[in-house]
Each structure stands twice: as C-alpha cells, then as structure tokens.
Design a protein around this motif. Sequence first.
Motif: not given
Length: 388
Positions: A54, A88, A47-48, A82, A50-51, A85-86
């Motif tokens: 982008r 592309d 999750i973290k 996961a 993925s930022a 969801d996070y």
Amino acid sequence: MSDKKKLELYIHIPFCERKCAYCDFLSMPATLGVQRGYVETLIDEIIKESAGVRDYEVSSIFIGGGTPSILPGEYILGILQAVGDYFDVGTDAEITIEINPGTLDPHKLECYREGGVNRVSLGLQSADDWELRVLGRIHTYDDFLKSYQQVRQAGFSNVNVDLMSALPGQTLDSWERTLKKVLMLRPEHISAYSLIIEEGTPFFDRYGNGGQAFPPLPDEDTEREMYHVTRSVLESHGYHRYEISNYSRPGCQCRHNLGYWTGVDYLGLGLGAASCVSGFRFKKEENLRAYMEKASQADFPSCLYKEIHKLDQRDRIEEFMFLGLRLTEGVSGAEFLQQFGQNMWNVYGPVIEDMEQKGLLQVEHPRVFLTEKGMDLSNYVMSHFLLD
Ligand code: SF4
C-alpha cells in the motif's frame, strides 16, 4: 509527484503456442480452459498481493512470458483492470506487453489500449525465415511485419523489437540484413541479445558442451564481430546503447528495465515470477498445477513464495554494482555513498583501479562505467565485484 516509494510490477503469462528450440523460459502450450483458470488465479493473486504494498506507487508494469498475446484480449484487459483497481498505479506509468507475431489481431490491440498499455515489445529475433525456422519460431518475417503494422495502426508510439544474434547458420551478412530491415521500420527501441545455449533445451542436445550439429553455430570471432556490428549499425542510425544489449532512440529507454537495473523494488505476479521488495528476494511457485491449487488455501498468496532470501548489505552492494555496471552510464560513487553510507572507493578501490589499468573500466568522477572492451568482457569484470 507522489512521495511514495516506486514499485515495478512484472506479470507472467506462461503460455506459448509451442516451445521454441532454444527456450528455457517458464512457458508451455495450454488449452483455453487452462489459460482461463490461470488468469482467474492470477487476478486473485493480484488483488491479495496489493494489500502488502500500500505504501508504494506502481511506476511500471511489464506483462511478459511466454506469449501474453496468445491470451484473448479480454483476459489481458481483466488483468490490467484488477491492477488498476487494487494498486496505486502512477498516472505516467509505463505499461508494456510482449507480443509474438502470429498471435495478434486488431481486437486484442484494442483491449490493450483500453487497459492502458502504452508500450509494445515484439519478439522477432531474426528477419530471415530460414533462421526463424531453425529457432522453431511460429512466425515468418512477413507475419512480424503484419503485426508491426497492426501495432502502429492501433496507435502505439513506443515499440520495442527483440532480436537475437549468434544463431545457428547465421552469418555476419544475414545479421546485418536483419538489423537493416528492422531499422527501416524505426522502432523506438531494439533489444539485441546473443543466443545462449541453455540446458534442458533441444538446442542444448545439439550444441551443448561444444557439440556440433547442422546448421553450425557461428564461431567465437564471428559472434564477437556480430556484437560489434550491432553497435556500429544501430548507433549510426541514431540508436543509443544504454545497456549492454539494449538500444533506444533518444528518450525511449525502457523505464521498467532501467528501474530494475537501478534497484527499484519489483513485485512478480504469476507463475514463477521473481520479486525483490522491502529487502526480500523471493520467487513464486513454478508448477502450474500447484500454483492453481494453492489459490484455495487460506494463506494464498504467501503459500506461493519460494526461495525467500533477506538481502544483507553485502548482497545489496554487489547487486548495485552488477546491475549498475550493465548500464553504459555505469554506477555513481555519490549514489553508492547515499545508499550504503560508505565510500565506493573504500570498498572497491583496488578492483576499480585494476580494471581501469586493464582498460575495462573508465572513471569519470563520481561515475565508473565499463569501456567498450569492458562490455565485451562484462562477466569477467563483474566477477571481480563479488565481496568476500
Ligand atoms: S515464444 Fe518465447 S517464451 Fe515462448 S517458447 Fe518461444 S522463446 Fe520461449
């Protein structure tokens, strides 16, 4: 088609039922509780991370190990959900999971399908039960057959089988038998590597530094012959060698590996996973306890990063040659010019000419590729592409 940059994800599952005698991968046995804690941390990392990417579209995902199929199916599903969801993830992304025979059941396969897995890689290594025992594998050939059938019955139409030659006690005949048994199953892809005796393994204690033990390793000539038999047997059955150790039926090359060999950025997630993103190469924390403890730090996941190295032009050129020459189609002078703004012959002209004269490289403008002899001596050839 998206105009975003392509990104490959590698997700590491570092657990195995027990350690094989030749294995130096980052893998270990663990309780279900440890596995659960690891997957929770991994999902947090996913999750973290993925930022930071982008502006990328994920073109492939490879869940490797270790033995990813040792985990309950829901854990793999949770990991893939996961990611979906996070990140592309491209609609046609190749999503592979590594499976070891003896760790699979139909429910796990259902979870993989639900998570979007569309390619399965089965670790067989040998179709000879005695050789499997010598390797310390947990399964027999029949276990593999059962897993292979389960995979097919679950509807997976893109399957790789991993094989290994030059095993202790292996003969040319037994290697050919392994190849032929696997060919009868018609997998889409076959990886066939030679065993390497790695330091720190039980095999190194037995065979390292020229050590002799029973059963003995095949001698160098037999090993070379095995390598040539691999190619002739597989090619005569319609498998094209597209990389030194990888063969596929038409159109079934592993896109994830092809991306790696052609310089697509990749992000490694999980224990010890390696990355190369936006011109930086780095690894993740390799100690399981430290990896999980760091999840509570404010700077997670960047606190996991180790051995960060910014690639300069020289690194990138060398990597382009080392990785590209592994492929049977080799490297292209036109791509070299496009990527580096320099003529490949200005940088490597004398080396290419020398290797061509020795019969190790072939030039078909604009491409340069290893000959059959060059593939045999690939380490020697590659060493000449190091820049001063
Ligand atoms: S199954 Fe693979 S990763 Fe696990 S111990 Fe054996 S060789 Fe190593």
